[in-house]
Write a protein that holds these residues in place. Structure first.
Motif, PDB file in Angstrom:
ATOM      1  N   MET A   1       0.367  -1.308   0.303  1.00 21.18           N
ATOM      2  CA  MET A   1      -0.065   0.012   0.374  1.00 21.18           C
ATOM      3  C   MET A   1       1.067   0.733  -0.535  1.00 21.18           C
ATOM      4  O   MET A   1       1.557   0.966   0.446  1.00 21.18           O
ATOM      5  N   LYS A   2       0.882   2.311  -0.971  1.00 19.47           N
ATOM      6  CA  LYS A   2       1.745   3.771  -1.180  1.00 19.47           C
ATOM      7  C   LYS A   2       0.743   4.692  -0.396  1.00 19.47           C
ATOM      8  O   LYS A   2      -0.607   4.340   0.335  1.00 19.47           O
ATOM      9  N   LYS A   3       1.762   5.485   0.700  1.00 18.78           N
ATOM     10  CA  LYS A   3       0.965   6.048   1.476  1.00 18.78           C
ATOM     11  C   LYS A   3       1.801   7.957   0.775  1.00 18.78           C
ATOM     12  O   LYS A   3       2.596   7.985   0.430  1.00 18.78           O
ATOM     13  N   PRO A   4       1.158   8.824   1.011  1.00 17.85           N
ATOM     14  CA  PRO A   4       1.818  10.229   1.141  1.00 17.85           C
ATOM     15  C   PRO A   4       2.766  10.408   1.832  1.00 17.85           C
ATOM     16  O   PRO A   4       2.331   9.980   2.698  1.00 17.85           O
ATOM     17  N   TYR A   5       3.361  11.146   2.217  1.00 17.65           N
ATOM     18  CA  TYR A   5       4.145  11.596   3.031  1.00 17.65           C
ATOM     19  C   TYR A   5       3.760  12.522   3.522  1.00 17.65           C
ATOM     20  O   TYR A   5       3.480  14.226   2.887  1.00 17.65           O
ATOM     21  N   ASN A   6       3.235  12.217   4.926  1.00 17.08           N
ATOM     22  CA  ASN A   6       2.816  13.545   5.936  1.00 17.08           C
ATOM     23  C   ASN A   6       3.488  13.508   7.074  1.00 17.08           C
ATOM     24  O   ASN A   6       3.530  12.774   7.663  1.00 17.08           O
ATOM     25  N   HIS A   7       4.362  14.333   6.865  1.00 23.47           N
ATOM     26  CA  HIS A   7       5.072  15.098   7.895  1.00 23.47           C
ATOM     27  C   HIS A   7       4.442  14.917   9.270  1.00 23.47           C
ATOM     28  O   HIS A   7       5.527  14.664   9.957  1.00 23.47           O
ATOM     29  N   ASN A   8       3.026  15.408   9.023  1.00 22.32           N
ATOM     30  CA  ASN A   8       2.191  15.820  10.360  1.00 22.32           C
ATOM     31  C   ASN A   8       2.710  14.422  11.315  1.00 22.32           C
ATOM     32  O   ASN A   8       2.743  14.782  12.370  1.00 22.32           O
ATOM     33  N   VAL A   9       1.617  13.796  10.508  1.00 17.45           N
ATOM     34  CA  VAL A   9       1.856  11.809  11.316  1.00 17.45           C
ATOM     35  C   VAL A   9       3.126  12.165  11.451  1.00 17.45           C
ATOM     36  O   VAL A   9       2.490  11.136  12.606  1.00 17.45           O
ATOM     37  N   ILE A  10       3.872  12.297  10.605  1.00 19.56           N
ATOM     38  CA  ILE A  10       4.985  11.027  11.123  1.00 19.56           C
ATOM     39  C   ILE A  10       5.587  11.339  12.144  1.00 19.56           C
ATOM     40  O   ILE A  10       6.550  10.936  13.237  1.00 19.56           O
ATOM     41  N   GLU A  11       5.594  12.721  12.193  1.00 20.86           N
ATOM     42  CA  GLU A  11       6.799  13.589  12.946  1.00 20.86           C
ATOM     43  C   GLU A  11       5.902  13.242  14.926  1.00 20.86           C
ATOM     44  O   GLU A  11       6.577  13.362  15.382  1.00 20.86           O
TER      45      GLU A  11
END
Length: 801
Positions: A1-11
């Motif tokens: 599954m491909k996910k977009p880069y979401n810096h808020n969620v990751i950080e």
RNA sequence: GCAGGAGUGGCGGAAUUGGCAGACGCGCAGGCUUCAGGUGCCUGUGACCGCAAGGCCGUGUGGGUUCAAGUCCCAUCUCCUGCACCA
């Protein structure tokens, strides 16, 4: 599954994870590495992107060391005493303690956004009584060893900050802090005898891995010189005047003598005829401000009417007064050799005093001298028994020769003066001294430390030369610890540099209430391996902390005598056109919005990408887009390839090793801006391939981890790992695997590039030239070849006629 | 005045230390996607001449060494930093 880069969620996710499970832990087995930031003073303005850069640099370095198997001591604290904090409190109408606490809370929140691996269990604050108890304790030890003493003297006084200043705090005659013109004021001051450590502070610079620039600044500040003190009898009196000179070889050329107007004999040398002029001149010099003295270098002076005897040739030479002679350097008196000293020459010309050349220039005497000949090279002339000697040799031997003659002795001098250590302000550590009418100065007993500041309504500086504490009777009046009689407390406080002179020792043992730092922990974790901060402290904080470290070493508290093994000065981030960021200029860029819009990882990398870390850089918000795009592209590259099961190919292996080699060597060289461009380059390269294998993605993420920890950790997880990426070992490049088999090299004809050839890196000359000639056949056709140059892997040059 | 550092496209800056100057990024231009703006993607981008192939110039300025110079040498200009009567 491909996910977009979401810096808020990751950080957000990894911030939480690392709060619960820190990545940098001491297992007692790993070797330590101490990477320290110069701790900030908690300003009310908060952090701007310039402060961020230093902290990012140190965190990248710390994480790199961590991944190289070290337990990294990487603490943060607050330099919260001192003028800026107090001035801010006055401005906002708050108590310094209150506003300082607020500012600390604010800045701490901002610093946490950097996501550095700071160990907050080590946090310290110089205004915390548990901390400054030991600052006071060090003062007491200095006092006991005779290195802290009280002295009445004219000191640098800032009329705007209403306090005395150390020499190090006066820059171009102005206050280092506020820029006001510094004046002189007679005050009884506490002094620290840093001069007792002058030789060691100078000599030990050799041991340090510091920027040459900083070492040089300290060297010049300490200013050691070798020469001689020579006695000149006063004609007709039973007195002598001692002068200091670095050029005893020119003694025969001394045709006059100058005393500082403050010299103790100055007034008494006047005769009836000269008395008025002498007195006027002394008054004139006393009223001249520091700034005048610095800006106006035209020679002024007055003849005292008295003469001295040159002890070499027994000639009578006039004694003058002039303010170009400094009262507090050497003996406050000089012998003047106008032929061989620029200043003496200028003075002699101004006042028509004879000039005697004693060193031959180009083998002869100069006719109509227009400037002094200041070099110590040439044969001595007009110098009695010294005639014919080489001046360079004599310069070294003369001190011993005058000693033999009984007219002087060898002497070494320093420019550095003792450290004016007291301030007439409220917000600092109270100096733990009690003044008793019977016993004199008495230390506050160690068990009564910390001596806390009284809580008061008014703490504004008085401007009278007295600390505001002097007005608090309940605090000032006390009992003498020795005799029990009525006594008064010292009311001056310590300068802002006190806490910062030793704070780095305390981080590793912050809660110790028995000792400043335990011997065991000091031996295990100290000293600092890497110290990162701005260059503005080159002769202030960095000199003071070396002094205190040496002192603590001498009294056996610690087992090393230099605090900071390696020093790195990061450049300043400025606004447009190189203008320093400041609230009044309105050009301050706050990191907060950038973190929100682009994420911590992007800002971290952009802080490094703006330019070489050691140079100043102009901030331009727009550039961060490029870094953000890069991180998104890397993220997409991982998403596209993570489930593809791409097989490892020789080409991928080669690229992987080249990547490791590129990033590691640039990082080792501290070329952090090119590390970032290296990541971009390889990302572009990998994107153009049909697919990327998992091992390469893993390696890439591992290398990226110190720079962009969140995205690296997330990618690591996406690639199927449930361990921390920071437990990974830093990859090592196999250079043989990174090497290209063939390379495209330029083919020059007469030094100009006319084509390229793709040939084996180790191709022999014949093969290479054959290929090259084919590539530039049309350029060399019909011409005769004069010379052929082949540098394997680099260049082919064919010289034709 | 003395000491140290720097001068490279429109901009920030690269160049394994003498070997294809301008990596990487920003910006800009054109194209694709879009109703449109933005985002995203692709292409181009030192100057000059040329439709093009190509030519020619080019790392502050002037000289030099070398097959080859941003890099080394000499001279010179500008900017920044530090020190500045320390005898």
């Amino acid at each position: 599954m491909k996910k977009p880069y979401n810096h808020n969620v990751i950080e957000e996710k990894w911030t939480k994870e690392w709060e619960e499970h820190p990545v940098n832990v001491d297992d007692g087995k790993k070797p330590k590495y101490y990477c320290l930031d110069m701790f900030p003073y908690p300003s009310g303005n908060g952090l701007h992107v310039g402060h961020w850069r230093g902290y990012v640099i140190s965190d990248v370095w710390s994480r790199y060391k961590l991944m190289n198997g070290h337990y990294v001591i990487h603490p943060m604290g607050w330099d919260a005493f001192g003028l800026p904090a107090e001035n801010y409190a006055i401005k906002t109408g708050k108590q310094p303690a209150e506003s300082t606490a607020e500012n600390v809370a604010n800045i701490k929140k901002q610093i946490k956004q950097i996501a550095a691996i700071y160990d907050w269990d080590m946090e310290l604050n110089t205004t915390d009584p548990k901390f400054f108890k030991w600052t006071q304790w060090i003062f007491e030890k200095l006092y006991e060893k005779g290195l802290a003493y009280e002295k009445e003297m004219p000191i640098n006084w800032c009329p705007s900050c209403k306090t005395g200043l150390a020499n190090e705090e006066v820059v171009d005659g102005k206050c280092e802090r506020c820029g006001a013109d510094v004046t002189k004021k007679d005050l009884k001051q506490w002094m620290l005898k840093i001069t007792a450590y002058a030789d060691r502070l100078l000599d030990d610079l050799d041991k340090l891995d510091w920027p040459e620039k900083v070492k040089k600044m300290q060297t010049e500040w300490i200013g050691r010189s070798y020469g001689a003190e020579v006695d000149f009898p006063v004609d007709g009196r039973n007195e002598k005047i001692t002068v200091y000179t670095t050029r005893p070889d020119t003694l025969y050329g001394a045709t006059f003598m100058v005393l500082a107007p403050e010299h103790e004999l100055a007034a008494s040398l006047a005769t009836d005829e000269t008395r008025k002029a002498v007195d006027d001149y002394i008054t004139y010099a006393a009223n001249k401000s520091n700034v005048d003295r610095l800006q106006n270098k035209e020679k002024t002076g007055v003849f005292t009417g008295s003469y001295a005897i040159n002890p070499m040739n027994n000639e009578k030479i006039p004694i003058w007064l002039s303010d170009y002679v400094l009262a507090d350097y050497g003996t406050g008196a000089i012998m003047c050799v106008p032929a061989h000293d620029d200043r003496d020459f200028e003075f002699a010309k101004e006042f028509d005093i004879p000039i005697t050349q004693v060193i031959a220039k180009d083998g002869k005497e100069i006719e109509n001298m227009t400037e002094a000949y200041t070099e110590a090279s040439g044969t001595m002339i007009n110098s009695g028994e010294w005639n014919g000697m080489e001046s360079a040799v004599l310069k070294k031997e003369a001190p011993h020769m005058v000693e033999k003659k009984g007219i002087g002795h060898a002497k070494k001098n320093f420019k550095i003066r003792d450290w004016v250590f007291s301030r007439q302000r409220y917000w600092g550590e109270p100096i733990p001294i009690i003044h008793c009418p019977k016993c004199g100065e008495v230390l506050v007993p160690e068990e009564e430390l910390p001596l806390k500041l009284p809580e008061v309504e008014h703490y504004e500086p008085t401007g009278t030369g007295e600390s505001p504490l002097a007005a608090i009777d309940s605090w000032v009046n006390c009992k003498c610890p020795k005799c029990g009689g009525d006594a008064k407390r010292e009311t001056n406080t310590m300068p802002q540099w006190a806490g910062s002179s030793w704070y780095f020792l305390r981080y590793v043992d912050v809660n110790n209430d028995k000792e400043l730092v335990s011997k065991e922990k000091a031996d295990k974790y100290l000293p600092v391996d890497m110290y990162i901060g701005g260059v503005e402290h080159a002769v202030l904080h960095l000199l003071y902390s070396r002094f205190w470290t040496k002192f603590l070493y001498d009294i056996g508290v610690i087992g090393f005598d230099e605090p900071f093994h390696k020093l790195f000065n990061q450049g300043m981030i400025t606004g447009k056109n190189g203008i320093k960021m400041s609230k009044s200029k309105g050009n301050v860029v706050s990191p907060d919005d950038l973190v929100r819009d682009y994420g911590c990882d992007s800002l971290r990398m952009y802080e490094l990408f703006v330019g070489p870390p050691e140079l100043d850089s102009e901030w331009d918000d727009r550039g961060i887009d490029g870094v953000y795009r890069f991180l998104s592209k890397f993220w997409n590259l991982v998403q596209e390839n993570k489930d593809k099961g791409v097989a490892e190919t020789p080409e991928l292996v080669k690229i992987r090793h080249q990547l490791v080699d590129t990033i590691s060597s640039r990082l080792e060289a501290f070329s952090l801006n090119t590390v970032v461009s290296g990541f971009m380059e390889f990302n572009n390269k990998l994107s153009k391939l049909d697919g990327v294998d998992k091992a390469t993605l893993e390696t890439y993420a591992t290398l990226l981890a110190p720079f962009a920890p969140h995205i690296a950790a997330e990618v690591w997880e996406e690639l199927g790992h449930d361990t921390s990426i920071f437990d990974e070992k830093w990859p090592v490049a196999d250079k043989s695997k990174a090497a290209d088999d063939t390379r495209e090299i330029g083919v020059q004809v007469n030094g100009k590039v006319r084509g390229t050839v793709e040939i084996a890196v180790d191709a022999d000359k014949d093969t290479a030239l054959a290929a090259a000639k084919e590539a530039v056949a049309d350029k060399i056709e019909g011409k005769s070849i004069v010379k052929e140059i082949y540098v394997p892997g680099k260049i082919i040059n064919i010289v034709v006629k």
